[in-house]
Structure formats: C-alpha cells, structure tokens
Design an enzyme around this catalytic site. Structure first.
Site, PDB file in Angstrom:
ATOM      1  N   MET A 129      30.950  34.918  39.022  1.00 45.16           N
ATOM      2  CA  MET A 129      31.654  34.438  40.208  1.00 45.16           C
ATOM      3  C   MET A 129      30.808  33.487  41.051  1.00 45.16           C
ATOM      4  O   MET A 129      31.324  32.874  41.984  1.00 45.16           O
ATOM      5  CB  MET A 129      32.082  35.617  41.086  1.00 45.16           C
ATOM      6  CG  MET A 129      30.919  36.380  41.699  1.00 45.16           C
ATOM      7  SD  MET A 129      31.472  37.682  42.844  1.00 45.16           S
ATOM      8  CE  MET A 129      31.970  36.702  44.256  1.00 45.16           C
ATOM      9  N   TYR A 130      29.516  33.330  40.737  1.00 48.08           N
ATOM     10  CA  TYR A 130      28.640  32.489  41.551  1.00 48.08           C
ATOM     11  C   TYR A 130      28.975  31.011  41.377  1.00 48.08           C
ATOM     12  O   TYR A 130      29.453  30.606  40.306  1.00 48.08           O
ATOM     13  CB  TYR A 130      27.181  32.712  41.150  1.00 48.08           C
ATOM     14  CG  TYR A 130      26.604  34.039  41.568  1.00 48.08           C
ATOM     15  CD1 TYR A 130      27.277  34.890  42.440  1.00 48.08           C
ATOM     16  CD2 TYR A 130      25.362  34.458  41.090  1.00 48.08           C
ATOM     17  CE1 TYR A 130      26.730  36.105  42.809  1.00 48.08           C
ATOM     18  CE2 TYR A 130      24.804  35.669  41.459  1.00 48.08           C
ATOM     19  CZ  TYR A 130      25.501  36.492  42.304  1.00 48.08           C
ATOM     20  OH  TYR A 130      24.943  37.699  42.673  1.00 48.08           O
TER      21      TYR A 130
END
Length: 267
Positions: A129-130
């Site tokens: 998700m980064y």
C-alpha cells in the site's frame, strides 16, 4: 510472545534481478519465550539517528565503487535472529513508507546507495500500500523505486533482505485489488498481493512477508478501544491464511512469514 515463522536457509549465488530459487523443507514453529518477534518487534530505530543523519552530498558521487564497498564493510550492525526462522537481520531497518510522496525516484536511489553501499545496511521494509498516505495514483510507487534501484545497483540479490506486507481488512482502499474493495487476508488476495509485489520489485522472491494488520476487527491506528460489538462476521480463518503462506513458501516465492500490527491472540 513469539511470532510464527517458517524455517528456510537463504539462497546463495544469485544476483540482483536474477535470484536463484531453492527448495527447502517446510516447517512452522513458535519461537521460544524471549526470542525476538517478527519485523514489528525489532527495535527499528530511525536510520537517520543510527547513522548520524541521512545526508546525501555530492562528494559521495565521486567515491569509487571500491571505496563505497570498503566503507560498507567497515560499518557493522548488531544482528539478531528473526524468530525461529534462521534469518539473521540487523537491529536497524531502512523504512521506505513515504518514498514516492516525500522524495523522487532519484532521491530514493541516492538513499539506498548511501544505506546499502556506504553504511552496509541491507535490510529494508516496504508494503504493497506504500507510500502513505495511500491513494490510487501513488500506490505501489515505493516498490517500484526499490525495484528500479535493484536493476542497476550491482549488489547481489542474496545480500539484500526485503520485507513487505499484505494489506489487512479495509473497505476504503478499493484500488489495491483488481476486484476492488475490501482488501482481505484470504488465499486469493494473499497470492495476488505477492504476485504484484514481485512484479513491482523486479525479483522472484520475498525474504519476509508480513500481514500488515489483521483480517479480523482489531483496534489499531488510533481507533477507539476494542468493542466486541464491532466484530465483523466471516473473518478469514487463520488456517486459510497459513495454507496460502505454505503454498507460497513451497513455490519459492516467499521465504519467511510474520505479522506486523497484531495482538497476542493473533500471534
């Protein structure tokens, strides 16, 4: 407390971008009392503090590769075993969760060169998700920055320890999965997460895969105290998650497993 981990010896002889897969016997153990937990349990102190400040200067660009290697070899970090996996990691880990938001790809490469080649720190942590705050336009960019660096870094892949994380339950981040929200820690989504992470990173195995946060309802990230009334139905069973991990381990795609934001019950 101890985090579940899967024992497998690291591969040797592979190079950056072209790792050699190895087969290993499958095992699942809980570490003895007092053993370190997974990545989230290690004292991951700020790298800037440990190194005296993450300062990139032009003078470093004029150093030869041999000089950088010599500097890296002279920099030592205390190593600790990761649970019962047999994997040794330094107490300091290079965090990357804002790469793609707070820096450019070139700056990320400079930071990686400094950490890995000049300071000898070869343990880094990312997540699917980064960067954060996560959004559709930038999701996965952190992995891509690391992957583009690995293509030209000149560092053998087996010398790097790459940790990443699969998203827990969320009905908000609809862009992470091909089928849309919510993200769940089930077999299908674990496999999709690993496949996408491998593509972005440009490698064919992950050293450490962690569940970023649980599939079941847990009070995390500043939420109010746990209330059983908020518990969701149809939580993904632990058994399904472990079987998915086992498959990925046997396929050589993931070597070790752990949990990130968890409770003692989840561990």
């Amino acid at each position: 407390l101890g985090a579940p981990s899967f024992a497998q010896a690291p591969a040797a002889g592979s190079t950056c971008g072209n790792p050699r897969k190895t087969a290993a016997a499958w095992s699942f153990r809980l570490p003895a009392a007092g053993s370190p937990l997974s990545l989230s349990s290690l004292p991951l102190v700020a790298f800037a503090a440990a190194s005296g400040g993450l300062r990139i200067s032009k003078r470093s660009n004029h150093r030869t590769k041999a000089q950088r290697r010599a500097s890296a070899q002279s920099s030592t970090f205390r190593m600790r075993p990761l649970g019962s996996s047999g994997l040794m990691v330094p107490e300091v880990c290079l965090g990357t969760m804002t790469w793609g938001k707070q820096n450019t790809e070139q700056e990320a490469h400079e930071q990686l060169d400094y950490a890995v080649k000049e300071r000898g720190l070869k343990f880094m942590d990312t997540a699917e998700m980064y960067p954060v705050p996560t959004e559709a336009e930038t999701q996965g960019r952190t992995d891509k920055y690391i992957g583009s660096w690995m293509k030209t870094c000149g560092v053998p892949r087996e010398e790097l320890t790459i940790a990443t994380k699969v998203c827990g339950f969320s009905d908000r981040i609809s862009w992470v999965r091909d089928a849309g929200a919510p993200t769940r820690v089930n077999r299908e989504q674990i496999r999709e997460s690993v496949e996408r992470s491998l593509q972005r990173l440009g490698t064919d195995y992950i050293d450490l895969l962690q569940i970023h946060w649980p599939d079941r309802m847990v009070s995390l990230f500043g939420a109010e105290a746990y209330d059983e009334a908020n518990q969701r139905e149809n939580d993904v069973p632990f058994g399904e998650q472990l079987r998915a991990f086992e498959e990925l381990h046997k396929e050589g795609r993931v070597r070790h497993f752990g949990v990130s934001n968890e409770t003692s019950f989840g561990v």
